[in-house]
Design a protein around this motif. Structure first.
Motif, PDB file in Angstrom:
ATOM      1  N   TYR A  54       1.898   9.272  -5.989  1.00 52.36           N
ATOM      2  CA  TYR A  54       2.483  10.583  -5.702  1.00 52.36           C
ATOM      3  C   TYR A  54       3.364  11.053  -6.860  1.00 52.36           C
ATOM      4  CZ  TYR A  54       5.995  13.773  -3.691  1.00 52.36           C
ATOM      5  OH  TYR A  54       6.857  14.810  -3.465  1.00 52.36           O
ATOM      6  N   LYS A  55       4.226  10.158  -7.365  1.00 56.21           N
ATOM      7  CA  LYS A  55       5.124  10.522  -8.458  1.00 56.21           C
ATOM      8  C   LYS A  55       4.349  10.880  -9.719  1.00 56.21           C
ATOM      9  CE  LYS A  55       9.110   7.827  -6.851  1.00 56.21           C
ATOM     10  NZ  LYS A  55       9.995   6.654  -7.135  1.00 56.21           N
ATOM     11  N   ALA A  56       3.333  10.073 -10.050  1.00 53.07           N
ATOM     12  CA  ALA A  56       2.547  10.326 -11.259  1.00 53.07           C
ATOM     13  C   ALA A  56       1.763  11.628 -11.158  1.00 53.07           C
ATOM     14  CB  ALA A  56       1.598   9.151 -11.510  1.00 53.07           C
ATOM     15  N   THR A  57       1.145  11.845 -10.000  1.00 58.70           N
ATOM     16  CA  THR A  57       0.346  13.058  -9.809  1.00 58.70           C
ATOM     17  C   THR A  57       1.232  14.296  -9.820  1.00 58.70           C
ATOM     18  OG1 THR A  57      -1.223  11.798  -8.456  1.00 58.70           O
ATOM     19  CG2 THR A  57      -1.333  14.189  -8.297  1.00 58.70           C
ATOM     20  N   LEU A  61       0.829  -1.208   0.000  1.00 55.78           N
ATOM     21  CA  LEU A  61       0.000   0.000   0.000  1.00 55.78           C
ATOM     22  C   LEU A  61       0.865   1.260   0.000  1.00 55.78           C
ATOM     23  CD1 LEU A  61      -3.001   0.693   0.042  1.00 55.78           C
ATOM     24  CD2 LEU A  61      -2.889   0.795   2.519  1.00 55.78           C
ATOM     25  N   LYS A  62       1.960   1.228   0.755  1.00 58.66           N
ATOM     26  CA  LYS A  62       2.881   2.371   0.777  1.00 58.66           C
ATOM     27  C   LYS A  62       3.504   2.595  -0.599  1.00 58.66           C
ATOM     28  CE  LYS A  62       4.240   2.643   5.642  1.00 58.66           C
ATOM     29  NZ  LYS A  62       5.368   2.613   6.612  1.00 58.66           N
ATOM     30  N   LYS A  63       3.843   1.495  -1.288  1.00 61.55           N
ATOM     31  CA  LYS A  63       4.411   1.611  -2.625  1.00 61.55           C
ATOM     32  C   LYS A  63       3.386   2.181  -3.601  1.00 61.55           C
ATOM     33  CE  LYS A  63       7.840  -2.108  -2.176  1.00 61.55           C
ATOM     34  NZ  LYS A  63       8.279  -3.450  -2.680  1.00 61.55           N
ATOM     35  N   MET A  64       2.117   1.822  -3.421  1.00 57.80           N
ATOM     36  CA  MET A  64       1.045   2.359  -4.264  1.00 57.80           C
ATOM     37  C   MET A  64       0.907   3.870  -4.064  1.00 57.80           C
ATOM     38  SD  MET A  64      -1.681  -0.717  -3.600  1.00 57.80           S
ATOM     39  CE  MET A  64      -3.104   0.156  -4.224  1.00 57.80           C
ATOM     40  N   VAL A  65       0.994   4.300  -2.823  1.00 60.05           N
ATOM     41  CA  VAL A  65       0.905   5.729  -2.525  1.00 60.05           C
ATOM     42  C   VAL A  65       2.085   6.466  -3.151  1.00 60.05           C
ATOM     43  CG1 VAL A  65       1.081   7.447  -0.676  1.00 60.05           C
ATOM     44  CG2 VAL A  65      -0.462   5.497  -0.418  1.00 60.05           C
ATOM     45  N   GLU A  66       3.277   5.889  -3.031  1.00 59.45           N
ATOM     46  CA  GLU A  66       4.473   6.525  -3.583  1.00 59.45           C
ATOM     47  C   GLU A  66       4.374   6.647  -5.106  1.00 59.45           C
ATOM     48  OE1 GLU A  66       9.361   5.969  -3.578  1.00 59.45           O
ATOM     49  OE2 GLU A  66       8.076   4.629  -2.404  1.00 59.45           O
TER      50      GLU A  66
END
Length: 497
Positions: A44-47, A36-41
């Motif tokens: 974040y990069k894409a956004t 889940l943390k990797k998904m958030v990261e």
């Protein structure tokens, strides 16, 4: 859920949550906490890449900045960016919010902000930096060679707080009110009795509101609530055994008069704190309306305490905003707002000065449109000129005069455009000034470019305060061990996603 609802990553490990998801879809495999943390990261990069591409299209931006201390006593600095999109819509993006371990000097603040400005590609586009009155923030703007604009709701807060402290009769009532509110919020029996009395009187059950020392509008909220529940409150107090000094009928009349004086200041604070609408151009007109309102109250109010409060507000307003209309960022924005123009100023002289500055800004864009070498070159027949040369120069004088008519000086063209715009009638106050700029773009092309640069400045640094309000939910007892980089990612997505 993690980003928008401030849920902890460990939610996905909760047995009841997993059972709930299993009921919805037994075939779904819930990602683990690390996944889940990797998904958030990744999100974040894409956004962030998308936001950067959008911001870099803007011709000009304005920044707001503020600081916050977490429950772990870690200091954070947030910077938001405000700009007008290609579709002429006001937009806001969070550039960054990071841990700030250094001392809060202007140099350290400037270093971090400069790094963000370079990273986002806006170093030469920043029109202003909006912050509170802190010396280090003002000095930081100077180091960055960016115009500093004060957060005006913050200034209004100082004006009202000072005026309240200069009205001792109201201060005495506030002291008693705070004790009463504190009692009813902390004593269960008192709280239940107040609810009972409200129900018996057929009233809606309302809870008391305690004032917060840093926000004057909490004083307004506390007194307004007390006034609205004065009858059930009085009935509840008579049945309780306390040492509280009651609020009398005369006190309530004082509160009523003071509420009438204070409410316009609350309305102005709310309007100047808007984030999705143009607000910087509202500062000068709103202060003008506040001055007009409070002067009228001074003349009309016969109640001693109410009149004294109004007088204090009038003097502090005049003192704090004496030079407001000479601030070029705000005065030009006011002229560019078709709802206000010159009518938004108290001083005709300041409005005229703003017109000169606006014409100068407009002329800069005209100069950029005029190609080099377009000015006509004067030619004349001189002694010793051959017959063929004389024939070629025969039309020189007329050609020169026609050429001079076709090439207009930038300042003259800017004056024509600005005066034409100012002569048009103002639009309704409920209309969007950016929509107007789009519809008049063909008629006033250079003014449109100036408007895109000046109308992006917000009137307050409240956008940053809202970031930290959410930060307080994220960095909580349930999530006290989050890394600063993770906090930034969640806050960034919460704001920008």
């Amino acid at each position: 859920m993690i980003v928008k609802d401030a849920q902890p990553f460990t939610l996905v490990e909760d047995d009841r949550f997993k059972a709930f998801v299993h009921l919805l879809d037994p075939t779904y495999n819930i990602p683990g906490r690390k996944a889940l943390k990797k998904m958030v990261e990744a999100n974040y990069k894409a956004t962030k890449e998308e936001a950067m591409a959008e911001v870099r299209k803007a011709s000009a931006v304005s920044l707001t900045a503020d600081m916050w201390t977490s429950m772990n006593m870690d200091a954070y600095l947030a910077v938001t960016c405000h700009y007008i999109t290609d579709q002429a819509k006001l937009s806001t993006v969070l550039l960054g919010v990071g841990k700030f371990p250094q001392s809060h000097t202007a140099a350290h603040l400037a270093e971090v902000k400069h790094t963000l400005m370079v990273e986002w590609g806006i170093r030469g586009k920043v029109r202003s930096l909006v912050t509170d009155y802190a010396d280090n923030m003002v000095a930081c703007a100077n180091l960055l060679s960016v115009r500093h604009v004060t957060c005006f709701p913050h200034v209004l807060n100082l004006v009202v707080k000072k005026s309240l402290s200069q009205t001792p009769e109201l201060e005495e009532i506030r002291t008693r009110a705070r004790r009463i509110v504190g009692h009813f919020k902390s004593i269960t029996k008192a709280k239940e009795k107040l609810s009972e009395m409200q129900v018996n009187m057929g009233r809606k059950e309302l809870k008391m509101i305690q004032e917060v020392d840093t926000r004057w509008n909490s004083v307004l909220a506390m007194l307004d609530r007390l006034y609205n529940i004065r009858e059930p409150l009085g009935a509840a107090l008579t049945t309780l055994s306390t040492d509280l000094s009651p609020i009398t009928a005369e006190d309530y009349e004082t509160i009523r008069q003071c509420l009438a004086v204070l409410k316009p200041f609350h309305q102005a604070t709310v309007e100047l704190s808007e984030e999705r609408r143009v607000s910087g151009s509202k500062v000068i007109p709103l202060i003008k309306m506040l001055k007009h309102t409070v002067v009228g109250q001074c003349a009309q109010i016969r109640h001693n305490v109410g009149a004294k409060l109004a007088t204090n507000l009038k003097h502090n307003l005049l003192d704090k905003f004496a030079l407001l209309e000479k601030i070029s960022t705000l005065s030009v924005a006011t002229l560019l707002d078709p709802r206000f123009k010159a009518a938004g100023f108290c001083s005709a002289t300041c409005a005229q000065g703003a017109t000169v500055r606006l014409t100068r800004e407009c002329a800069h864009f005209f100069e950029a449109d005029v190609s080099e070498g377009s000015a006509p070159q004067e030619s004349a027949v001189t002694p010793g000129t051959s017959v063929q040369e004389a024939e070629e120069n025969l039309w020189a004088l007329l050609d020169c005069e026609v050429g001079s008519q076709q090439v207009t000086k930038p300042t003259a063209s800017a004056t024509v455009e600005v005066q034409g715009y100012l002569k048009e009638p103002n639009v309704a106050r409920t209309e969007d000034p950016l929509d107007y700029s789009v519809t008049r773009k063909a008629l006033y092309p250079q003014l449109f470019k100036v408007a895109m640069q000046f109308l992006c400045t917000p009137a307050s640094s409240v956008p940053c305060e809202r970031i930290f309000s959410k930060a307080g939910e994220i960095v909580s007892q349930r999530r006290s061990r989050l890394k600063p980089s993770t906090v930034e990612q969640i806050l960034f997505l919460n704001k920008n996603l």
